[in-house]
Motif scaffolding. Sequence first.
Motif, PDB file in Angstrom:
ATOM      1  N   ASP A 153      53.206  31.893  48.605  1.00  0.00           N
ATOM      2  CA  ASP A 153      54.325  32.251  49.608  1.00  0.00           C
ATOM      3  C   ASP A 153      54.794  30.860  50.442  1.00  0.00           C
TER       4      ASP A 153
ATOM      5  N   ARG B  91      60.387  38.665  53.323  1.00  0.00           N
ATOM      6  CA  ARG B  91      59.095  38.986  52.611  1.00  0.00           C
ATOM      7  C   ARG B  91      58.390  40.620  53.223  1.00  0.00           C
TER       8      ARG B  91
ATOM      9  N   THR C 126      61.238  31.453  48.311  1.00  0.00           N
ATOM     10  CA  THR C 126      59.915  31.907  48.446  1.00  0.00           C
ATOM     11  C   THR C 126      59.552  33.262  47.421  1.00  0.00           C
ATOM     12  N   ARG C 127      58.405  33.920  48.003  1.00  0.00           N
ATOM     13  CA  ARG C 127      58.216  35.032  47.124  1.00  0.00           C
ATOM     14  C   ARG C 127      57.921  36.392  48.015  1.00  0.00           C
ATOM     15  N   ALA C 128      57.772  37.525  47.398  1.00  0.00           N
ATOM     16  CA  ALA C 128      57.570  38.634  48.197  1.00  0.00           C
ATOM     17  C   ALA C 128      56.527  39.139  46.966  1.00  0.00           C
TER      18      ALA C 128
ATOM     19  N   GLU D 295      57.770  43.849  51.161  1.00  0.00           N
ATOM     20  CA  GLU D 295      56.599  44.636  50.786  1.00  0.00           C
ATOM     21  C   GLU D 295      56.387  45.883  51.619  1.00  0.00           C
TER      22      GLU D 295
END
Length: 694
Positions: free
Chosen positions: A316, A398, A366-368, A402
Motif C-alpha cells: 500500500d 483506495r 499505489t494500490r487497492a 475497496e
Amino acid sequence: MSRTSAPRLARVLLLALTATVFPGAVRAQIATTAASTAGQRPPRAIRRDIPITNAIRRAMSAGVRDSTGKPGARYWQLRTDYQIDVSLDPTTARLTGKARITVHNASPDSLREIGLRLDPNHFIGTAPHAAPWVPAEITDGMQFSRMTVNGAPVNIASNAAPQAAGAEGARAIQTAQAASANAAGENTLVNGRSTNARIRLGSPVLPGARAVLEMDWSHKLPGGPGTGHRMTQRWADTLFQPTQWFPRVAVYDDLRGWDTEFYLGPSEFYNNFGTFDVNIDVPAGWLVSGTGLLQNPEQVLTARAREQLAKVTQSDALTMIVGPDEVGPGQATATSSTGRLTWRFHADTVNDFAWATAKKYVWQATRATIPGKGPVPIHLLYLPGRANVYERAPQITRHALEFYSKLWFPYQFPQLTLQDGPSAGMEYPMVINSNQGAADHETGHQWWPMVVGNNETWYGWMDEGFNQYMNILSAADAAGRPAVLDGEGQKYGQTSGNEAEAPMMWNANYAGPGFYGFTTYSKTPLMLSMLGGIVGDSAVQKAHREWANAWLFKHPSPWDYMFFMNKALGRDLGWFWYAWLFTTGSVDGRIESVKTTAGRTAVTVAQDGDMPAPIVLKVSFAAKGAPIRPMKNAVMLDATTALVTVPVDVWFGGARSVTTMLTFGTRPIEKVVLDPNRRFPDRNPSDNSWPKVL
C-alpha cells in the motif's frame, strides 16, 4: 346595487340557467359547495401503479424488458469498437485524429442512419448550452476532412462552417445538399455543426451486420475561464485534459432508437460499450495518462519508471514513478529522435475514453486490493505545485475502490487514474479528473455509469443520485461509524411544492438550472432514506446490489430498476415510485389528536400531502405502572418504549386522517412521536409530537 351583490346575482342566474339544461351539474356544484363550506376536503387520490410510457411498453412487448426488472430474453444493445490515432500540437492546442469505428448492429432493425455525438461542437458559439455552463473559448468545433462508411465516401458538406450567408442560410444550404445527396443514394453527414449529428446511409446496416466508419478530423481544445465541468480542457499550452474529444457513435436502443439529445453542458452521457485502441502522439518528455492499459511502456517510459511501476501492486506504499525534478525527454519519458512519442492504450468493454497530458506532471502510484480480485494500481498525475490537494487522494481512492467493491460488486477494471487539470470533478472509465476533494464521489462513478450503463442525460438520478447515496455510506465507513440515513427523507418536505422543481423522471437535460443539481444529485438519497425507513436500509442495499449485478455492462431503464426493486423487496411499491419519481409531492404528516379512555389510546394521524407513507409511532411510557401489554404491529425498543407501525395501505381508500388504537394497557403514555427516524418528507416536523413541543 352593491359591488358584491352583482356577482352574486350573476351566479344565481347562471345556476338557474344551468339547472334547466344540466340539473345534475347543479346538484354536484351545490354538494361541492356545501362540502367546501363545511371545511371538508375531497378524498386523497393515491396512484398505486407505475406509469408505463409508450417506449417501455414497446420494449416489454418485444421481450427486451419485462416486469422482473432483469434484461429480457430478447435484450440487445449495439457495440462500438474504436481504433484512434490522435496527435496533439501544444502550440495551437489542436488535436488531429483518424478514427476507425466498427458498429455492430445487434438490434432487430435495419439502421438507415448512424447517430454521432460531436461534443466539440459545443464550443463553436452557436450550439445551445444550459446556463450557467459557459465555454472557455469559442472554437471551430469538430472539423472533418474525410469520412467513409464501409469504404464508401460520406458527403460532409454539412460540416462546413457557416459562411457569409449567415448561420440560418448555411443550414438551409446544408439541409438541401444532404437531402439531394441522400436521394441519390449517397452517405450524407447531417447536422455536422451540431453536438447531435447523424450519417444518412445510402444502404442500411442490416440486423446482425456491421458498419465500419472511418473519419479524419481535428478540433481545438478550449482554454480560458470557462464555467462548469468540461468547459475548459487545457491550462495554457502545457497541460491538456481532453474529454469528449473524438467522434462517438450515439446509442441506439430499444426505447427511443437513436439518442438524439444535445450536449448542453450539465447533463452527462449515454454511450455504447466496446473496445478502444488509442494511439496518442505528444511531444517527448510529456507524460500521458488515460483510460486503459499502456501497451508500450518500453518505448515511452524510462527504465527507472518501469522499475518503479513494477513495485506498485506489492504494497500500500506510495511509489514515485516520475518525480517533480524529472522533466523532459530522458527523465520524465524515454528519448525520441523525432522529438515526439506515441503512447498506446488498450481498453476492453468500456463506454468512453479520456486522457490527459502535461509537460511537468508528477506521477505517483499505489494500490487497492479488490475483494475476490486482488490488487489493482491507482495512478496519480498532478502538477508539482498542487501536491497539497493530492496528499490524501491515495487513501481516499483506495478506500472507495475497496468499499464499493464490497457494497455492490468488485471493481471491474485493471487500474484507476486520477488526472490533474482544469476539470476537478469528472469521471470516465478507469479515469477520474479529480484531486482528493471529489475522489470518493468520482471513484463511485466507476460503478455507474461506467459498468451499469444508465442514461445520464435523461435520468441523472440513476447516476449522480445513486452515487450521492453511496457516498454517505462510504464516508461513514471511512470514519469508522455506522451510516446514518435518519433525517434525510424528511428533508424533502422543505423542497416539495417549489414550482421550479421538475419530477425526477423529467429529462435531466431540461430540468432547469435552479433544480438540476437537486433533482439529479440530492433527491435520490432522500428517496432511498424513506425506502430504508419502510423496508430497512440493509434490504435496500441488498436489492440494489442484485439489480446492479443483473445489469453489468448493459443499459437499464428506470422501469427496470423499479420493477427489480419491487420483486427483490417483495413489496408492491408502485405508490412509492410514483410519488417520488413522477411527482414532486410530500407526505406532510402530523399528529392530529391523542385521546386516552380506559386504557385505550386513540392516536389520529393526518397526512396533508399527496405522497402516502406508513404510520410509524414511537410511544414512550411512564417509568412505572401496570405491565405493558403486547400489541399487534408493535415492537418494544426498550422497557418503556414501543414502536408501532401501520402499513401504508390504510391510506389507499382516500382517507386524509387515520386513527390508530393503542392497546398497551393502563400504563400512562407520556409521549408519542410520528416518524421518529424522520424518514418521510415533512414540511413542518414540529407537529409530529404529542404533547406538542412548544
